[in-house]
Enzyme design. Structure first.
Site, PDB file in Angstrom:
ATOM      1  N   ALA A 168       1.263  -1.145  -0.443  1.00  0.00           N
ATOM      2  CA  ALA A 168       0.318   0.839   0.001  1.00  0.00           C
ATOM      3  C   ALA A 168       0.813   1.112  -0.249  1.00  0.00           C
ATOM      4  O   ALA A 168       0.884   2.206  -0.332  1.00  0.00           O
ATOM      5  CB  ALA A 168      -1.361  -0.379   1.129  1.00  0.00           C
ATOM      6  N   ASP A 169       1.825   1.272   0.449  1.00  0.00           N
ATOM      7  CA  ASP A 169       3.000   2.629   0.907  1.00  0.00           C
ATOM      8  C   ASP A 169       3.762   2.859  -0.234  1.00  0.00           C
ATOM      9  O   ASP A 169       3.425   3.645  -1.149  1.00  0.00           O
ATOM     10  CB  ASP A 169       4.092   2.327   1.896  1.00  0.00           C
ATOM     11  CG  ASP A 169       3.473   2.400   3.220  1.00  0.00           C
ATOM     12  OD1 ASP A 169       3.742   3.888   3.774  1.00  0.00           O
ATOM     13  OD2 ASP A 169       2.882   1.773   3.935  1.00  0.00           O
ATOM     14  N   SER A 170       3.762   1.908  -0.658  1.00  0.00           N
ATOM     15  CA  SER A 170       4.572   2.087  -2.787  1.00  0.00           C
ATOM     16  C   SER A 170       3.489   2.123  -3.960  1.00  0.00           C
ATOM     17  O   SER A 170       4.615   3.039  -4.287  1.00  0.00           O
ATOM     18  CB  SER A 170       5.406   0.352  -2.884  1.00  0.00           C
ATOM     19  OG  SER A 170       5.899   0.044  -1.578  1.00  0.00           O
ATOM     20  N   GLY A 173       3.253   5.890  -2.723  1.00  0.00           N
ATOM     21  CA  GLY A 173       4.744   6.245  -3.122  1.00  0.00           C
ATOM     22  C   GLY A 173       4.655   7.096  -4.170  1.00  0.00           C
ATOM     23  O   GLY A 173       4.722   8.083  -4.983  1.00  0.00           O
TER      24      GLY A 173
END
Length: 698
Positions: A168-170, A173
């Site tokens: 999810a973070d990637s 980002g």
């Protein structure tokens, strides 16, 4: 060599794990001048994430490449002031603090756009800046759960499955880098006006999961887990080869599906009516998996790969990191590249995310060590908000290259001089010692049964070996000791890892994850630097005219602290250690040890407002003569610790507790040299200390 299409763009990376740093990495890869802001003491949490070699964090080398670094304590007024000055020179600022944090520190969108109307502020949070969940702790794992990803991932009869990496973070980002560029393009078209980008971790991965909400809205269908299969086509799965490797097969296109079945020796299946669409093929996944999987199981991976390639069918090996770096296509196309690093030599890492024919990006340098920590020298009244020095120490990696009135004196130690050479300064210091100094011991004696918080293991001391138990041939003998105690017993200092709020520590990291392995590698007691600083005693009872001390359960207010400053003429300056006397310390040696603990009576101390006042003055550490520093209400015990939240979680100010302050107060000593060195207990949440106050005169 050209540095990419974003050369000339300045980006401030005030974010941490993981979406924000990845966004800024991408912008930096294509030429942007990225300035990484991290806490001057704790550093950035990414430094402690993942593997390290010889103590050098490997993920940091990639995620922080092409970024210059500087240490700023944004929760302190001088740190916030410096960020505003830096933001005045920037195009983009990326942050991922919990919604409302920047506003609380006085560096929210209103203040940022006041100094730079053209700034694009990218705000990444778990659930966005608005809405019922805005102030919840938000991490990628939660987004992976709520987006539908975990619900659709895993075996049909197994639990929902989370990814083994920051998915999810990637995704967020990468989306954030696009959002920043869209906002910059809009700025070019609307007269140079910047704006706020509100991006949650949840939305990008929710979109990546697919049209589940639309399908449910229109058909009432809730998609279910299918393991490695797809509900849209078949055969689609991973299959094991004869030599124990795995391959993945995809048949999203009808022609590919037909080629696969002919390759594995079953052309008759292609003529079945249900084979004509991916959705209908998915209804026969058991049959198709048996046919394809059986054929693959009889062959090695190389044989399977060669046959699929000759047939024009889609297949890929399941790779580990070792396979990736050895793959000829990965190497030939530069998907991973070797980059020189001053700590590790040549190291392999992912290349820039895409290739551009005319303005390619590149990796200019790897993630750097911690940057310098600006220290403010004020030529105005010590009670005034500090302003930058007119001098700038050369040779530091402080941002430059644009016209700005920002001038910062930089130091990497806990004490600062303004031009005196080391030899001259040391001689002066030694001369002062030779002339005579008086030392006040501010630490409590450690004894069995001493009053302490019931939340921590008590102090115990024993002699496992006594004199005479073992006598050397020459008649000598030695005794030794064993002690057991909590790190928050007696006079002690709280590390930033001691307290979390809503699951987060000072640097925004997940408190549970940070403590895995039984220690806090980033914010533990070993990160507290020894202190040799100006110390100030604020004698609150004297200022209030209460010779017997503050009443039980009394909350020391900002007005009380200000009254003590004015009475004594000792204004608090940035970087000071501020000791708050309540008078409660006189009960430490009372025959009834429960009196000092004060559970029934309550204990005087600082509340949230007083803690905020202390942090606003720029205090480096604060201390008190009570067991918890806090105002404890009668019967409440340690059920609520708002001052700890303000100081340890929100503002980054150390707390020293159970101090002996009576002698200082009796002698009227309100300003002194404060000396403290905690034990370097790796990963601990606190440490016993024996602080000293030193003044001139024997």
């Amino acid at each position: 060599m050209r540095d990419g299409p974003l050369t000339g763009l300045r980006v401030i990376d005030a974010s941490t794990i993981l979406a924000g740093p990845l966004c800024c990495q991408i912008l930096g890869d294509f030429g942007a001048d990225v300035i990484k802001i991290e806490h001057p003491v704790a550093g950035d949490s990414m430094r402690g994430h993942g593997h390290a070699k010889d103590g050098v964090p490997l993920w940091w080398k990639e995620i922080s490449r092409n970024k210059r670094t500087v240490g700023l304590k944004l929760s302190a007024p001088e740190g916030a002031d410096l960020l505003l000055r830096l933001a005045a020179t920037a195009d983009v600022l990326v942050e991922n603090f919990r919604p409302g944090t920047l506003e609380r520190w006085g560096i929210g969108p209103e203040q940022l756009h006041e100094v730079n109307p053209g700034l694009v502020l990218v705000r990444i949070s778990g659930f966005g800046q608005q809405g019922p969940y805005a102030h919840r702790p938000g991490f990628g794992t939660l987004a992976e759960a709520m987006s539908g990803f975990a619900h659709l991932t895993g075996a049909p009869d197994g639990p929902p499955t989370l990814p083994a990496f920051g998915l999810a973070d990637s995704i967020c980002g990468i989306a954030a880098s696009s959002a920043a560029m869209v906002a910059l393009w809009a700025r070019e078209r609307n007269g140079g006006k910047g704006q706020v980008v509100d991006l949650s971790l949840l939305e990008p991965i929710m979109m990546a999961v697919g049209p589940g909400p639309t399908v449910y809205d229109q058909l009432g269908v809730i998609q279910q887990r299918h393991g490695n299969r797809s509900s849209n086509n078949a055969p689609r799965n991973t299959y094991r080869t004869r030599d124990g490797d795995w391959v993945a097969v995809s048949t999203s296109a009808q022609t590919i599906a037909e080629r696969v079945l002919r390759l594995v020796g079953h052309p008759e299946v292609v003529d079945e009516p249900w084979f004509a669409s991916g959705r209908d093929r998915a209804q026969h996944a058991d049959l198709l998996d048996d046919l394809v999987g059986g054929w693959i199981a009889e062959r090695t991976r190389d044989e399977v790969m060669r046959a699929f390639e000759e047939a024009g069918a889609a297949v890929a090996p399941v790779y580990s990191a070792r396979d990736i770096v050895a793959d000829e296509h990965v190497r030939a196309t530069g998907m991973v590249v070797e980059v020189p690093d001053p700590d590790l030599g040549d190291m392999l890492m992912h290349n820039v995310l895409w290739r551009m024919s005319d303005t390619p990006g590149r990796i200019r340098f790897t993630g750097r060590p911690r940057g310098p920590t600006p220290t403010i020298f004020s030529s105005t009244s010590s009670a005034a908000r500090p302003r930058p020095s007119p001098n700038c120490v050369p040779g530091r990696s402080w941002p430059d290259g644009r016209p700005t009135n920002l001038r910062i004196a930089v130091t990497t130690t806990s004490t600062t001089t303004t031009g005196t050479s080391p030899s001259t300064g040391t001689a002066s210091l030694l001369a002062a010692v030779r002339a005579g100094v008086r030392t006040y011991d501010l630490g409590r004696r450690l004894t069995i049964g001493m009053p302490q918080s019931p939340n921590h293991p008590p102090f115990w001391h024993a002699l496992p070996r006594r004199h005479g138990d073992m006598v050397r041939p020459d008649g000598g003998s030695a005794a030794n000791d064993i002690i057991t105690m909590g790190t928050h017993v007696g006079t002690h200092i709280d590390a930033f890892a001691h307290v979390s709020q809503d699951g987060q520590l000072l640097d925004g990291s997940d408190a549970g994850a940070a403590g895995r392995g039984g220690r806090f590698a980033e914010l533990g007691a070993h990160t507290i630097a020894p202190m040799v600083r100006r110390g100030v005693l604020l004698d609150v009872p004297a200022a209030l005219g209460r010779p017997d001390g503050c009443a039980p359960g009394y909350e020391i207010t900002p007005e009380d602290l200000t009254a003590a400053v004015e009475r004594q003429g000792t204004p608090v300056q940035p970087g000071d250690v501020v000791l708050v006397r309540s008078g409660w310390g006189r009960l430490f040696d009372h025959e009834d040890r429960t009196r000092f603990v004060g559970h029934a009576s309550g204990v005087p101390g600082v509340g949230a407002a007083g803690a905020t006042w202390l942090a606003d003055q720029g205090a480096h550490a604060v201390g008190a003569d009570t067991i918890a520093f806090e105002c404890l209400r009668p019967g409440a015990g340690h059920s609520s610790l708002p001052a700890h939240r303000v100081l340890l979680v929100e503002r980054g100010v150390y707390i020293i507790e159970t101090m002996a302050l009576e002698e200082l107060a009796a002698d009227g000593v309100h300003e002194f040299l404060f000396v403290l060195s905690p034990l370097a207990i790796f990963g601990a949440t606190g440490s016993p200390v024996r602080p000293l106050a030193v003044v001139a005169g024997a």
